[in-house]
Scaffold this active site. Structure first.
Site, PDB file in Angstrom:
ATOM      1  N   SER A 121      34.412  19.730  19.475  1.00 12.91           N
ATOM      2  CA  SER A 121      33.071  19.509  18.936  1.00 12.91           C
ATOM      3  C   SER A 121      32.209  20.749  19.089  1.00 12.91           C
ATOM      4  O   SER A 121      31.152  20.842  18.480  1.00 12.91           O
ATOM      5  CB  SER A 121      32.400  18.315  19.616  1.00 12.91           C
ATOM      6  OG  SER A 121      32.435  18.480  20.999  1.00 12.91           O
ATOM      7  N   HIS A 142      37.114  17.084  13.164  1.00 17.93           N
ATOM      8  CA  HIS A 142      36.184  16.603  14.189  1.00 17.93           C
ATOM      9  C   HIS A 142      35.728  15.166  13.924  1.00 17.93           C
ATOM     10  O   HIS A 142      34.923  14.914  13.030  1.00 17.93           O
ATOM     11  CB  HIS A 142      34.959  17.550  14.232  1.00 17.93           C
ATOM     12  CG  HIS A 142      33.970  17.190  15.287  1.00 17.93           C
ATOM     13  ND1 HIS A 142      32.619  17.431  15.168  1.00 17.93           N
ATOM     14  CD2 HIS A 142      34.124  16.602  16.503  1.00 17.93           C
ATOM     15  CE1 HIS A 142      31.997  17.015  16.245  1.00 17.93           C
ATOM     16  NE2 HIS A 142      32.879  16.512  17.068  1.00 17.93           N
ATOM     17  N   GLU A 154      34.448  15.586  10.189  1.00 14.98           N
ATOM     18  CA  GLU A 154      34.195  16.941   9.701  1.00 14.98           C
ATOM     19  C   GLU A 154      35.529  17.685   9.604  1.00 14.98           C
ATOM     20  O   GLU A 154      36.306  17.709  10.566  1.00 14.98           O
ATOM     21  CB  GLU A 154      33.257  17.679  10.664  1.00 14.98           C
ATOM     22  CG  GLU A 154      31.858  17.103  10.661  1.00 14.98           C
ATOM     23  CD  GLU A 154      30.909  17.786  11.644  1.00 14.98           C
ATOM     24  OE1 GLU A 154      29.734  17.955  11.304  1.00 14.98           O
ATOM     25  OE2 GLU A 154      31.346  18.141  12.754  1.00 14.98           O
ATOM     26  N   ASN A 192      26.282  17.983  14.506  1.00 13.91           N
ATOM     27  CA  ASN A 192      25.599  18.399  15.734  1.00 13.91           C
ATOM     28  C   ASN A 192      24.534  19.453  15.464  1.00 13.91           C
ATOM     29  O   ASN A 192      23.598  19.616  16.244  1.00 13.91           O
ATOM     30  CB  ASN A 192      26.600  18.906  16.772  1.00 13.91           C
ATOM     31  CG  ASN A 192      27.266  17.750  17.499  1.00 13.91           C
ATOM     32  OD1 ASN A 192      26.735  16.640  17.520  1.00 13.91           O
ATOM     33  ND2 ASN A 192      28.427  17.996  18.063  1.00 13.91           N
TER      34      ASN A 192
HETATM   35  P1  NAI Z   1      39.293  12.619  27.433  1.00  9.53           P
HETATM   36  O1  NAI Z   1      39.107  13.243  28.759  1.00  9.53           O
HETATM   37  O2  NAI Z   1      38.972  11.176  27.248  1.00  9.53           O
HETATM   38  O3  NAI Z   1      40.821  12.833  26.981  1.00  9.53           O
HETATM   39  C1  NAI Z   1      41.488  14.058  27.056  1.00  9.53           C
HETATM   40  C2  NAI Z   1      42.992  13.769  27.226  1.00  9.53           C
HETATM   41  O4  NAI Z   1      43.673  14.985  27.058  1.00  9.53           O
HETATM   42  C3  NAI Z   1      43.347  13.220  28.589  1.00  9.53           C
HETATM   43  O5  NAI Z   1      44.178  12.082  28.435  1.00  9.53           O
HETATM   44  C4  NAI Z   1      44.093  14.381  29.263  1.00  9.53           C
HETATM   45  O6  NAI Z   1      45.117  13.940  30.137  1.00  9.53           O
HETATM   46  C5  NAI Z   1      44.671  15.092  28.059  1.00  9.53           C
HETATM   47  N1  NAI Z   1      44.895  16.515  28.257  1.00  9.53           N
HETATM   48  C6  NAI Z   1      44.092  17.421  28.865  1.00  9.53           C
HETATM   49  N2  NAI Z   1      44.635  18.655  28.785  1.00  9.53           N
HETATM   50  C7  NAI Z   1      45.808  18.534  28.126  1.00  9.53           C
HETATM   51  C8  NAI Z   1      46.811  19.435  27.704  1.00  9.53           C
HETATM   52  N3  NAI Z   1      46.712  20.742  27.980  1.00  9.53           N
HETATM   53  N4  NAI Z   1      47.870  18.965  27.004  1.00  9.53           N
HETATM   54  C9  NAI Z   1      47.977  17.646  26.721  1.00  9.53           C
HETATM   55  N5  NAI Z   1      47.050  16.730  27.095  1.00  9.53           N
HETATM   56  C10 NAI Z   1      45.992  17.170  27.783  1.00  9.53           C
HETATM   57  O7  NAI Z   1      38.483  13.533  26.388  1.00  9.53           O
HETATM   58  P2  NAI Z   1      37.818  13.131  24.998  1.00  9.53           P
HETATM   59  O8  NAI Z   1      36.428  12.691  25.214  1.00  9.53           O
HETATM   60  O9  NAI Z   1      38.749  12.255  24.241  1.00  9.53           O
HETATM   61  O10 NAI Z   1      37.718  14.567  24.295  1.00  9.53           O
HETATM   62  C11 NAI Z   1      38.828  15.240  23.800  1.00  9.53           C
HETATM   63  C12 NAI Z   1      38.410  16.312  22.824  1.00  9.53           C
HETATM   64  O11 NAI Z   1      37.642  15.730  21.772  1.00  9.53           O
HETATM   65  C13 NAI Z   1      37.556  17.430  23.398  1.00  9.53           C
HETATM   66  O12 NAI Z   1      37.876  18.623  22.726  1.00  9.53           O
HETATM   67  C14 NAI Z   1      36.139  16.988  23.039  1.00  9.53           C
HETATM   68  O13 NAI Z   1      35.236  18.033  22.953  1.00  9.53           O
HETATM   69  C15 NAI Z   1      36.375  16.382  21.677  1.00  9.53           C
HETATM   70  N6  NAI Z   1      35.383  15.398  21.252  1.00  9.53           N
HETATM   71  C16 NAI Z   1      34.927  14.448  22.119  1.00  9.53           C
HETATM   72  C17 NAI Z   1      33.985  13.512  21.682  1.00  9.53           C
HETATM   73  C18 NAI Z   1      33.483  12.436  22.590  1.00  9.53           C
HETATM   74  O14 NAI Z   1      32.502  11.781  22.235  1.00  9.53           O
HETATM   75  N7  NAI Z   1      34.107  12.193  23.731  1.00  9.53           N
HETATM   76  C19 NAI Z   1      33.460  13.535  20.305  1.00  9.53           C
HETATM   77  C20 NAI Z   1      34.071  14.529  19.463  1.00  9.53           C
HETATM   78  C21 NAI Z   1      34.966  15.434  19.945  1.00  9.53           C
END
Ligand code: NAI
Length: 507
Positions: A121, A142, A154, A192
């Site tokens: 994001s 996104h 997006e 955003n």
């Molecule tokens: P989260 O913490 O809920 O999930 C991330 C997952 O990725 C975890 O299960 C973790 O074990 C896994 N992970 C971490 N590093 C890893 C790697 N090197 N290889 C494989 N798996 C790995 O995070 P969330 O909130 O789902 O965010 C994920 C992405 O989405 C980030 O880039 C964030 O900026 C983006 N994002 C998040 C939003 C939100 O509202 N939470 C909205 C839009 C985008």
């Protein structure tokens, strides 16, 4: 090169990755789940099975559809299992170095034609692709939380992204029931970025002590028609999320005044007063529902009212106000100059009451300004001058309560509350179009679906009247000398040529 996406993978099956996998599987795409944390992919598959069952129980999908969605989800034990996927979407931790090395690692595993997408994001897609052998295969994809409900995505063109990938993701998004909006790789992309105006301008108004949070929320929610007031929204999102986004976009645009955050949110963040998640933000949530909203003040019918003299920047506002006053049996003062005891009602734009009274040559002690930008159908904002006498202040408040509607009485603000916030929202939408971040259509759709505003910013400007928005911004700029309010060239040009803000040149 053409791409046909049949099978995909999600890497990182947390909040976002699971949501993406859900809509992919439900739309019949074979979807691999992979996560670095042992057991996480299996758990995500189980959770998704439970989600599908809940949807069956609520009659949202059939048992056959649930079975089909389940059958499309495959747990990957190692990254090599993803080698035959047409698309890989990463939703891992938000760190540039980790995302860059994942992309490099994937390039060693997948075929020449696999698309590598990032759900980031806040990071640059161009930077994520920088160390890849084929940066043209890297794209931003996104989604918003919760993915199945937020029906917009997006699609971000990095500097080198192959245009055919954009077409392929456009098709895939629609197949998954989402509206794709295509954005240039710029800080905040569309949503955003476009969302910067609402909260920051409201915080600036609060900081200027114009009125309290309840009044600002009431004006924007009940008057203008936003789904939530800016402070209610900040409480919902949580300042641990919103404040860093405000700071990051401000800095990524090299301290552009339009995006300037407020010291207030930093302080609340330091105090861990984050919003709903900590039971205390701008409002209090200790008893499940929101408390602390001050009710609107109501002034009963008075025995006697002064005559009312009306001045307006736009004749339709004058007509609307005089019709209302006549309906309420208030005597109008129709002289060219106000009589010595008349209340002077000023329907001005982009000024405070003091400035408007001086410009119009009326006595500021008898002046009250009214914001006509959003009409007076449901709610009214009134603004006495610094020296308006109490009985005129009271009379104006009562007059606009006479039909039972609410009044927000604010202290002097150059451009009221709604005018400031709306003109900033619309001007920012115009600037995003001017910077060619996205098409006008996509900007409008992205803001409606992603931010939940009643209209997209550019179409909203046309609805309100772009000349009013330009007048507000020009006057605020002249009076405050703050570059934040300078009108976008997109807006200026279209007003000068009497064209709609949605007008674009086709060649
Ligand atoms: P989260 O913490 O809920 O999930 C991330 C997952 O990725 C975890 O299960 C973790 O074990 C896994 N992970 C971490 N590093 C890893 C790697 N090197 N290889 C494989 N798996 C790995 O995070 P969330 O909130 O789902 O965010 C994920 C992405 O989405 C980030 O880039 C964030 O900026 C983006 N994002 C998040 C939003 C939100 O509202 N939470 C909205 C839009 C985008």
């Amino acid at each position: 090169m053409t791409y046909d996406i049949k099978s995909m993978a999600v890497i990182g099956v947390g909040i976002m990755g699971s949501g993406i996998a859900q809509i992919a599987a439900q739309s019949g795409h074979t979807t691999y789940l992979y996560d670095a944390k042992a057991g996480a992919a299996e758990q995500a598959k189980e959770k998704l099975a439970a989600t599908f069952q809940k949807l069956v129980d609520k009659n949202k999908i059939t048992a056959e559809q649930a079975a089909s969605a389940n059958s499309h989800l495959i747990v990957a034990q190692q990254i090599e299992d993803l080698k035959d996927c047409d698309l890989i979407v990463e939703a891992i931790v938000e760190r540039l170095d980790i995302k860059q090395s994942l992309m490099q690692q994937l390039e060693e595993v997948v075929s020449e034609n696999t698309i590598l997408a990032s759900n980031t994001s806040s990071l640059s897609i161009t930077a994520i692709a920088a160390n890849c052998k084929k940066p043209e295969r890297v794209v931003g994809y996104h989604f918003f939380n919760p993915v199945p409900l937020m029906k917009v995505v997006e699609v971000i063109r990095g500097l080198k992204t192959d245009p055919s990938i954009i077409d392929a993701l456009d098709k895939l998004s629609r197949a998954m029931g989402h509206r794709p909006v295509v954005a240039k790789d710029t800080p905040g992309f569309i949503i955003n970025h476009a969302g910067r105006a609402y909260g920051t301008e409201a915080l600036k108004i609060l900081n200027e002590n114009v009125c309290d949070i309840s009044e600002i929320d009431r004006i924007l929610r009940d008057g203008v028609g936003f789904r939530m007031g800016p402070f209610e929204l900040l409480d919902l999102t949580g300042l641990d999320v919103s404040h860093p986004v405000m700071e990051s976009i401000y800095h990524q645009y090299y301290e552009e005044a339009r995006y300037k955050p407020s010291p207030l949110t930093k302080q609340l963040l330091d105090a861990k007063q984050l919003g709903r998640k900590t039971n205390q933000g701008f409002y209090n949530y200790e008893t499940d529902s929101k408390t602390g909203e001050e009710p609107a003040k109501f002034v009963e019918r008075l025995e006697q009212y002064p005559k009312v003299w009306v001045a307006a920047d736009f004749s339709e506002d004058k007509t609307q106000l005089e019709d209302y006053l006549t309906q309420q049996n208030i005597t109008l003062d129709t002289n060219p100059e106000p009589q010595s005891d008349s209340l002077c009602l000023l329907a001005c734009y982009g000024e405070d009451t003091t400035q408007a009274a001086i410009r119009l040559g009326v006595n500021p002690e008898r002046a009250v300004a009214i914001d006509m930008l959003y009409g007076i159908a449901k709610h009214r904002t009134l603004m006495p001058s610094l020296v308006t006498k109490a009985d005129y202040h009271q009379a104006a408040h009562s007059i606009f309560n006479l039909d039972g509607n609410m009044v927000s009485m604010i202290a002097e603000s150059i451009g009221f509350v709604a005018q400031r916030v709306l003109s900033m929202v619309i001007n920012l939408g115009c600037d995003i179009a001017q910077q060619n971040v996205a098409t006008v259509d996509d900007i409008n759709a992205a803001v409606r679906l992603g931010l939940g505003y009643p209209f997209g910013p550019i179409e909203w400007g046309d609805q309100i009247g772009s000349e009013k928005i330009l007048l507000i911004l020009n006057r605020i700029s002249n009076l405050t000398h703050d570059p934040r309010y300078r009108p976008s060239p997109w807006l200026q040009r279209r007003v000068a040529l009497n064209l709609p803000l949605t007008f674009t040149n086709e060649f």
